[in-house]
Design a protein around this motif. Sequence first.
Motif, PDB file in Angstrom:
ATOM      1  N   GLU A 138       3.149   9.149   2.377  1.00 57.07           N
ATOM      2  CA  GLU A 138       2.831   8.623   3.710  1.00 57.07           C
ATOM      3  C   GLU A 138       1.367   8.822   4.075  1.00 57.07           C
ATOM      4  N   GLN A 189       2.358  -0.741   5.013  1.00 53.27           N
ATOM      5  CA  GLN A 189       1.761   0.503   4.514  1.00 53.27           C
ATOM      6  C   GLN A 189       0.678   0.172   3.498  1.00 53.27           C
ATOM      7  N   PRO A 190      -0.533   0.708   3.691  1.00 50.53           N
ATOM      8  CA  PRO A 190      -1.618   0.441   2.754  1.00 50.53           C
ATOM      9  C   PRO A 190      -1.317   1.034   1.376  1.00 50.53           C
ATOM     10  N   GLU A 205       3.589  -3.924  14.196  1.00 52.58           N
ATOM     11  CA  GLU A 205       3.727  -3.146  12.967  1.00 52.58           C
ATOM     12  C   GLU A 205       2.783  -3.656  11.887  1.00 52.58           C
ATOM     13  N   GLY A 252       5.676   1.831  10.636  1.00 49.02           N
ATOM     14  CA  GLY A 252       4.877   0.642  10.905  1.00 49.02           C
ATOM     15  C   GLY A 252       3.569   0.897  11.621  1.00 49.02           C
ATOM     16  N   ARG A 253       3.196   2.145  11.806  1.00 50.26           N
ATOM     17  CA  ARG A 253       1.944   2.464  12.490  1.00 50.26           C
ATOM     18  C   ARG A 253       1.125   3.437  11.658  1.00 50.26           C
ATOM     19  N   CYS A 254      -0.183   3.362  11.791  1.00 53.56           N
ATOM     20  CA  CYS A 254      -1.091   4.331  11.183  1.00 53.56           C
ATOM     21  C   CYS A 254      -1.526   5.298  12.276  1.00 53.56           C
ATOM     22  N   THR A 296      -4.809  10.846   8.541  1.00 51.75           N
ATOM     23  CA  THR A 296      -4.244   9.546   8.895  1.00 51.75           C
ATOM     24  C   THR A 296      -3.033   9.314   8.012  1.00 51.75           C
ATOM     25  N   TYR A 297      -1.889   9.046   8.646  1.00 52.72           N
ATOM     26  CA  TYR A 297      -0.665   8.824   7.891  1.00 52.72           C
ATOM     27  C   TYR A 297       0.094   7.637   8.461  1.00 52.72           C
ATOM     28  N   TYR A 298       1.009   7.122   7.640  1.00 52.31           N
ATOM     29  CA  TYR A 298       1.807   5.953   7.989  1.00 52.31           C
ATOM     30  C   TYR A 298       3.187   6.407   8.449  1.00 52.31           C
ATOM     31  N   ASN A 299       3.612   5.921   9.628  1.00 54.59           N
ATOM     32  CA  ASN A 299       4.918   6.288  10.155  1.00 54.59           C
ATOM     33  C   ASN A 299       5.505   5.123  10.932  1.00 54.59           C
ATOM     34  N   ILE A 357      -2.468   8.445   4.192  1.00 56.06           N
ATOM     35  CA  ILE A 357      -3.394   7.341   3.939  1.00 56.06           C
ATOM     36  C   ILE A 357      -4.814   7.851   3.734  1.00 56.06           C
TER      37      ILE A 357
END
Length: 110
Positions: A103, A34-35, A31, A67-69, A62-65, A105
């Motif tokens: 969410e 989040q940037p 994980e 703990g992952r990009c 590109t999105y954060y979900n 990025i």
Amino acid sequence: MEPRGMKKWRPFATMPEQYIELQEIINKQAEVAQPVLTEEQMEQINFILIEALHTNKQVYLTYYNQGRCITETGFVQFVDSLGGLFIFIDNVFELKHKMKLSELIDIRLV
């Protein structure tokens, strides 16, 4: 003489709970946080979102979900800047994804 191969390790596969726990630990280590976006980056994302919505151009998103990009390709269908939501249709399965703007990025036009 014949090598035993994987037969040697079969007795250790008797506890599936152990493998589930180990997989969870490995996933937690992978994980990322989040940037945090700057004000300029958020303005650029907003500008590209509006442009993609009005011109119906395809975008790389590109999105954060959890703990992952994640990066996907598709089309922006709806943007609600007051509610902080947008609807994205992916290119692969043509599924609608309702996501929060927080969410998001990065977004780029194809």
